[in-house]
Design an enzyme around this catalytic site. Sequence first.
Site, PDB file in Angstrom:
ATOM      1  N   LYS A 108       5.214   6.992  51.223  1.00 36.58           N
ATOM      2  CA  LYS A 108       5.367   5.897  50.337  1.00 36.58           C
ATOM      3  C   LYS A 108       6.616   5.557  50.072  1.00 36.58           C
ATOM      4  CE  LYS A 108       3.604   4.491  45.661  1.00 36.58           C
ATOM      5  NZ  LYS A 108       2.847   5.069  44.437  1.00 36.58           N
ATOM      6  N   SER A 184      -0.460   1.453  43.474  1.00 38.81           N
ATOM      7  CA  SER A 184       0.819   0.931  44.079  1.00 38.81           C
ATOM      8  C   SER A 184       0.989   1.714  45.594  1.00 38.81           C
ATOM      9  CB  SER A 184       1.901   1.337  43.056  1.00 38.81           C
ATOM     10  OG  SER A 184       2.069   2.958  43.047  1.00 38.81           O
ATOM     11  N   SER A 208      -2.758   4.728  41.298  1.00 42.57           N
ATOM     12  CA  SER A 208      -2.160   4.237  42.622  1.00 42.57           C
ATOM     13  C   SER A 208      -2.526   4.937  43.848  1.00 42.57           C
ATOM     14  CB  SER A 208      -0.470   4.357  42.342  1.00 42.57           C
ATOM     15  OG  SER A 208      -0.135   3.590  41.426  1.00 42.57           O
TER      16      SER A 208
END
Length: 498
Positions: A108, A184, A208
């Site tokens: 990420k 996210s 997320s």
Amino acid sequence: MITRRTLINGAGAAVVASALDPPAAMAKADDPFSYASVDALIGMFKAKKASPVDLLEAQIKRIEALNAKVNCITDEHFDEARKDARESEARYRRGEARPLEGITVAIKDEFARPGWRVTQGSLIYKDSPRATESAAIIDSLEAAGAVMPIQTTVPEFYLFIGASTRAWGTTHNPWNLDYSPGGSSAGSGAALAAGFATLALGSDMGGSIRLPASQNGLYGFRPTFGRVASGEIPYSTSGPMARRCDDLVHLQNAIVGPSDKVMAAIRPRLDYPTRYADLSGWRIAVDWGAGIATVTPSVKEAMLKGIDTLRAAGCIVDEVDCGFSKDQKFVYMRGLFATSIGTLLETSNAHRDLLSPYMAEVIDLVGPVGPAQAEAAETLLEQLHRQVQQRVFGKGYRLLLMPTIATPLVKADMFKSKEDKVDVWAGTGFGYALTWPWNLLNRYPVMDVPLGVVEDRMPSGMQAIGQTFADLDTFQFASNWSQLRPPLFADGRFPTFA
């Protein structure tokens, strides 16, 4: 040590001075590697039937062919990854393979590694300085022998259920390109569904990990705070994402445990078994989260089928109401921004002309924050913890189930949603999320498990919440679930890229 807080603060200063058989047009990869399990890959590597270089090159080929449709990658690190894959290949030859030797992990756009940039999905930070130190979790992956070829997209400042930003454009869901991959950890979820990596790293401060796991048909674990060396802010923790439960176990075992970079990391480390007993006799509670959002009929039907499966496996399943409500969402959000995460409000307000869709609206909705908002969040935390104990675990239930998101049909393109005047909660998807209470109640471990494809070629998922610090209960549940329910990414059940 680089965390969200230091990224937002320090980098800012530097930069600114069950339909289980969907169409399978892009079904199983045309190579034996891209969707293979960790165990299968390691078996091939040890038997010298394939090498980590073969895995990496197959997934690079797939990225080059398909990422233009999905757009889930910020930076590619193929040369660095090729070097690491060759080193892994040599370790297998020498008999010195580490637990994740040669296995690819998508990272990420949050976790630093020397030479990498972390943009937080924002134009404000797109030219941020290259990192000089690894995040603690990257140290763990390197020690386990993982190969890290890509960084993946996020919404601006990790706030929304998708990734549609001025910095990187819109990330699309491989199952149905019209819809959001969740967020996210949007790009991490999409990369796994697309077969671009074997495992993926996410983080979770409002859902997320769980939301992109749900949107992409994955397993995703939001650990008890402190179980993984993530940072010092209890609302947020890092965790694993995978297409299979057994793969998730491998990744969690690689990243769990203390670090000299993070004080909050729990000692001693917890080991996650690869095999678990069945669920016979378990008492399980279900909260539909009706006070937060009303789940669509397709999601509810998929959960009810799963509940029937659990009852057939010997579980006792009852409905409960923990007392969650959508009004509590503002208390949670203001409590979150009353921590050092709130420095992003100052940065965003100073650069409104650079913000992505809906960011300004969210900032205005949150409003000023300070000690009063932190106290309100602590009071709510105490209240909800008591209610969960009294209504669930205090009554002998082993686990609590909740939907992850009320509908998977959240549009990917937030620019278009904003133009069409879709309100902020629907446009960002956050109004449909049933995940955020467990970031306030962050000592409860939460696992997202896939329900299958539920509507319009889109998957959805379900949260399994364990008693405080009872991570292994959630893994026991997920392991059994993976055996009781037909898996995705097998037998023609693959994303269509359409």
